[in-house]
Scaffold this motif. Structure first.
Motif, PDB file in Angstrom:
ATOM      1  N   ARG A  82       6.249  12.592   1.460  1.00 37.01           N
ATOM      2  CA  ARG A  82       6.833  11.704   2.484  1.00 37.01           C
ATOM      3  C   ARG A  82       7.293  12.507   3.686  1.00 37.01           C
ATOM      4  O   ARG A  82       7.086  12.090   4.838  1.00 37.01           O
ATOM      5  N   TRP A  86       5.753  12.324   7.523  1.00 31.55           N
ATOM      6  CA  TRP A  86       6.623  12.114   8.684  1.00 31.55           C
ATOM      7  C   TRP A  86       6.381  13.182   9.748  1.00 31.55           C
ATOM      8  O   TRP A  86       6.288  12.873  10.938  1.00 31.55           O
ATOM      9  N   GLY A 140       0.877  15.714   2.228  1.00 28.62           N
ATOM     10  CA  GLY A 140       1.338  14.929   3.365  1.00 28.62           C
ATOM     11  C   GLY A 140       0.704  15.355   4.667  1.00 28.62           C
ATOM     12  O   GLY A 140       0.329  14.517   5.499  1.00 28.62           O
ATOM     13  N   ASP A 177       1.618   8.202  -1.790  1.00 24.22           N
ATOM     14  CA  ASP A 177       1.085   8.774  -0.553  1.00 24.22           C
ATOM     15  C   ASP A 177       0.459   7.693   0.326  1.00 24.22           C
ATOM     16  O   ASP A 177       0.716   7.606   1.533  1.00 24.22           O
ATOM     17  N   PHE A 180       3.077   5.384   1.831  1.00 16.84           N
ATOM     18  CA  PHE A 180       3.738   6.019   2.971  1.00 16.84           C
ATOM     19  C   PHE A 180       2.837   6.004   4.209  1.00 16.84           C
ATOM     20  O   PHE A 180       3.306   5.822   5.335  1.00 16.84           O
ATOM     21  N   ARG A 181       1.529   6.194   4.000  1.00 17.09           N
ATOM     22  CA  ARG A 181       0.606   6.194   5.144  1.00 17.09           C
ATOM     23  C   ARG A 181       0.434   4.784   5.710  1.00 17.09           C
ATOM     24  O   ARG A 181       0.237   4.626   6.920  1.00 17.09           O
ATOM     25  N   GLN A 183       2.896   2.641   5.731  1.00 16.81           N
ATOM     26  CA  GLN A 183       4.153   2.503   6.471  1.00 16.81           C
ATOM     27  C   GLN A 183       4.092   3.181   7.836  1.00 16.81           C
ATOM     28  O   GLN A 183       4.629   2.678   8.820  1.00 16.81           O
ATOM     29  N   SER A 184       3.443   4.337   7.885  1.00 23.44           N
ATOM     30  CA  SER A 184       3.406   5.130   9.112  1.00 23.44           C
ATOM     31  C   SER A 184       2.337   4.659  10.086  1.00 23.44           C
ATOM     32  O   SER A 184       2.256   5.161  11.205  1.00 23.44           O
TER      33      SER A 184
END
Length: 208
Positions: A82, A86, A140, A177, A180-181, A183-184
């Motif tokens: 994460r 970021w 990440g 993973d 999170f991607r 989300q980003s």
């Protein structure tokens, strides 16, 4: 058209190798895709396809998974993945990541040629946390973590326990993973469409 032919070929070969060795799918794709796509989208595509493939492998070898090895290394991996994502989202416009990726692949080649088999690791929680943190950061930033192969080769005995533990680890860590991607904003509609096309060749390579 040329891109899709290349993608089909690369994903087929990468899936074939992954099915035998338990790794290398992400390494092959991230060494090729950034030349034809935005770096962040290339990493997202590789990660999305990779988690599907490792999910299949994890199920295939699930009865051999050494579950006691997973908690510390997986938690550390997820947390640092994460952080790595970021960092990538805040510096994605920088060309430095392509250069660092190239250096990382060269270091891996040196390891395979000259150091492989000489790493001794005890399956302690501390070691799991340390290796998980390194692997999560690499995942990440670069969408791959071949360093984790060293860890699981060292702490498991036999091919089946190695494959079962490594694939379950990659599936669990890879699932977070991808979340999170998403989300980003790295996993776009174009990435999903491209992954849908490539998935046919991933499955073909895996069952070959």
């Amino acid at each position: 058209m040329a891109f899709y032919i290349l993608l089909a070929t690369a994903t087929f070969i990468a899936a074939l190798i992954q099915g035998v060795s338990g790794f290398a799918f992400g390494m092959i794709l991230v060494s090729i895709l950034p030349h034809f796509m935005m770096y962040t989208q290339a990493i997202a595509l590789s990660s999305l396809l990779g988690v599907i493939l490792t999910g299949i492998n994890a199920w295939t070898y699930h009865e051999y998974t050494v579950w006691k090895l997973l908690p510390a290394v997986t938690f550390s991996y997820i947390l640092c993945a994460r952080i790595g994502i970021w960092i990538l989202t805040t510096t994605a416009a920088s060309a430095v990541w392509n250069k660092v990726l190239g250096l990382l692949l060269m270091i891996w080649a040196v390891y395979v040629l000259y150091i492989n088999g000489q790493v001794s690791i005890k399956p302690t929680a501390k070691n799991g946390i340390l290796w998980g943190a390194l692997g999560g950061t690499l995942s990440g930033l670069f969408g791959m973590a071949p360093i984790m192969v060293f860890y699981f080769l060292a702490v498991t005995s036999g091919k089946n326990s190695y494959m079962g533990s490594l694939q379950m680890f990659f599936f669990i860590g890879g699932s977070f993973d991808i979340f999170f991607r998403f989300q980003s904003g790295m996993v776009t509609l174009d990435v999903i469409k491209t992954a849908s096309f490539a998935l046919i060749f991933v499955l073909a390579g895996f069952i070959s």
